[in-house]
Design a protein around this motif. Structure first.
Motif, PDB file in Angstrom:
ATOM      1  N   ILE A   1      -0.876   0.022   5.481  1.00 41.69           N
ATOM      2  CA  ILE A   1      -1.429   0.460   4.201  1.00 41.69           C
ATOM      3  C   ILE A   1      -0.724  -0.314   3.083  1.00 41.69           C
ATOM      4  O   ILE A   1       0.386  -0.829   3.266  1.00 41.69           O
ATOM      5  N   ASP A   2      -1.367  -0.410   1.911  1.00 40.52           N
ATOM      6  CA  ASP A   2      -0.749  -1.183   0.826  1.00 40.52           C
ATOM      7  C   ASP A   2       0.299  -0.345   0.093  1.00 40.52           C
ATOM      8  O   ASP A   2       0.433   0.869   0.316  1.00 40.52           O
TER       9      ASP A   2
ATOM     10  N   GLU B   1       0.536   0.594  -3.032  1.00 37.77           N
ATOM     11  CA  GLU B   1       0.026   1.622  -3.934  1.00 37.77           C
ATOM     12  C   GLU B   1      -0.293   2.911  -3.173  1.00 37.77           C
ATOM     13  O   GLU B   1       0.022   4.019  -3.624  1.00 37.77           O
ATOM     14  N   GLU B   2      -0.920   2.758  -2.005  1.00 36.16           N
ATOM     15  CA  GLU B   2      -1.244   3.942  -1.201  1.00 36.16           C
ATOM     16  C   GLU B   2       0.028   4.606  -0.682  1.00 36.16           C
ATOM     17  O   GLU B   2       0.144   5.836  -0.670  1.00 36.16           O
ATOM     18  N   ALA B   3       1.000   3.783  -0.278  1.00 36.23           N
ATOM     19  CA  ALA B   3       2.273   4.330   0.197  1.00 36.23           C
ATOM     20  C   ALA B   3       2.982   5.096  -0.917  1.00 36.23           C
ATOM     21  O   ALA B   3       3.546   6.175  -0.696  1.00 36.23           O
TER      22      ALA B   3
ATOM     23  N   ALA C   1       1.596   6.589  -3.489  1.00 36.25           N
ATOM     24  CA  ALA C   1       0.874   7.834  -3.753  1.00 36.25           C
ATOM     25  C   ALA C   1       1.236   8.903  -2.727  1.00 36.25           C
ATOM     26  O   ALA C   1       1.409  10.086  -3.063  1.00 36.25           O
ATOM     27  N   ILE C   2       1.377   8.493  -1.470  1.00 35.89           N
ATOM     28  CA  ILE C   2       1.757   9.445  -0.421  1.00 35.89           C
ATOM     29  C   ILE C   2       3.167   9.970  -0.670  1.00 35.89           C
ATOM     30  O   ILE C   2       3.448  11.168  -0.519  1.00 35.89           O
TER      31      ILE C   2
ATOM     32  N   GLY D   1       0.537   6.135   7.520  1.00 36.72           N
ATOM     33  CA  GLY D   1       0.812   6.843   6.276  1.00 36.72           C
ATOM     34  C   GLY D   1       1.517   8.170   6.487  1.00 36.72           C
ATOM     35  O   GLY D   1       1.722   8.934   5.543  1.00 36.72           O
TER      36      GLY D   1
END
Length: 232
Positions: A171-172, A174-176, A178-179, A224
């Motif tokens: 995952i990129d 930004e997604e990491a 957010a998590i 994630g």
């Protein structure tokens, strides 16, 4: 000339066999145990073995199923069914009257796979007869890989495994991030992508100014999944 069923075959009673079952073969460790052979036939043909005897390099047994009574000759080492013939009140039925259960063909096996795993595509299929008659099937389903062992006669599922597909790319960031913020509220100070114990992870530093606390959130870089939160 076909053997006629011998009424003197020893009856099975409560799983105990009369003396002489192993008389022909001795205690060769490569032979199937009588109990194992009986259990195999009862499971495969959905019936009850009522008589058993060791004859001329075969295990011979009488099995009663819902559709009749049969004589089965079984190879004592490989477990291969050498003969499967119906028995009527006069003994064995004439040759050709009935051939017993037929082995499933590959198209029937593929249909079972489709019913078991919707959308599955068979990639490999092998008939294994060494210790048991099963089709060993490898299939793909939505990017995942699975395996089935299917009884070659009854179609029963003996084994079913399915491995989830692993994403090709992590995952990129930004997604990491957010998590991580869902797991620990605050502001992201730093993100590192690194390998720990053979696993690719994101280590994300998060600072919460309101509580004056910091935490390192460890996230699986592919799924994630939050693996750990280390508070400073």
């Amino acid at each position: 000339m076909k053997k006629r069923w011998k009424q003197a075959l020893p009856l099975l009673c409560g799983g105990a066999f009369l003396t002489g079952v192993y008389g022909m073969f001795g205690n060769d460790p490569e032979l199937l145990h009588a109990e194992e052979a009986v259990e195999m036939m009862e499971s495969r043909y959905q019936g009850e073995v009522t008589a058993f005897q060791a004859l001329d390099d075969t295990y011979t047994m009488q099995l009663t199923a819902a559709d009749g009574t049969y004589q089965i000759d079984l190879h004592p080492v490989t477990g291969e069914v050498l003969a499967f013939e119906p028995i009527n009140e006069h003994g064995l039925a004439p040759s050709g009257e009935s051939e017993g259960p037929e082995r499933l063909d590959p198209s029937e096996v593929e249909a079972i796979v489709a019913d078991t795993a919707s959308g599955a595509v068979v990639t490999e299929m092998e008939l294994k007869e060494e210790d048991k008659n099963v089709y060993d099937v490898v299939f793909s389903q939505d990017g995942a890989s699975g395996r089935l062992e299917i009884d070659a006669y009854s179609g029963d599922i003996e084994l079913f495994t399915l491995e989830e597909a692993v994403p090709v790319d992590p995952i990129d960031r930004e997604e990491a991030a957010a998590i991580a913020l869902e797991a620990f509220s605050g502001v992201v100070d730093d993100i590192d992508l690194e390998e720990k114990d053979g696993r690719l992870v994101y280590e994300i530093e998060v600072e919460n100014e309101a509580s004056d606390q910091e935490a390192d959130v460890i996230i699986d870089a592919y799924s994630g999944e939050v693996l750990d939160i280390k508070h400073d």
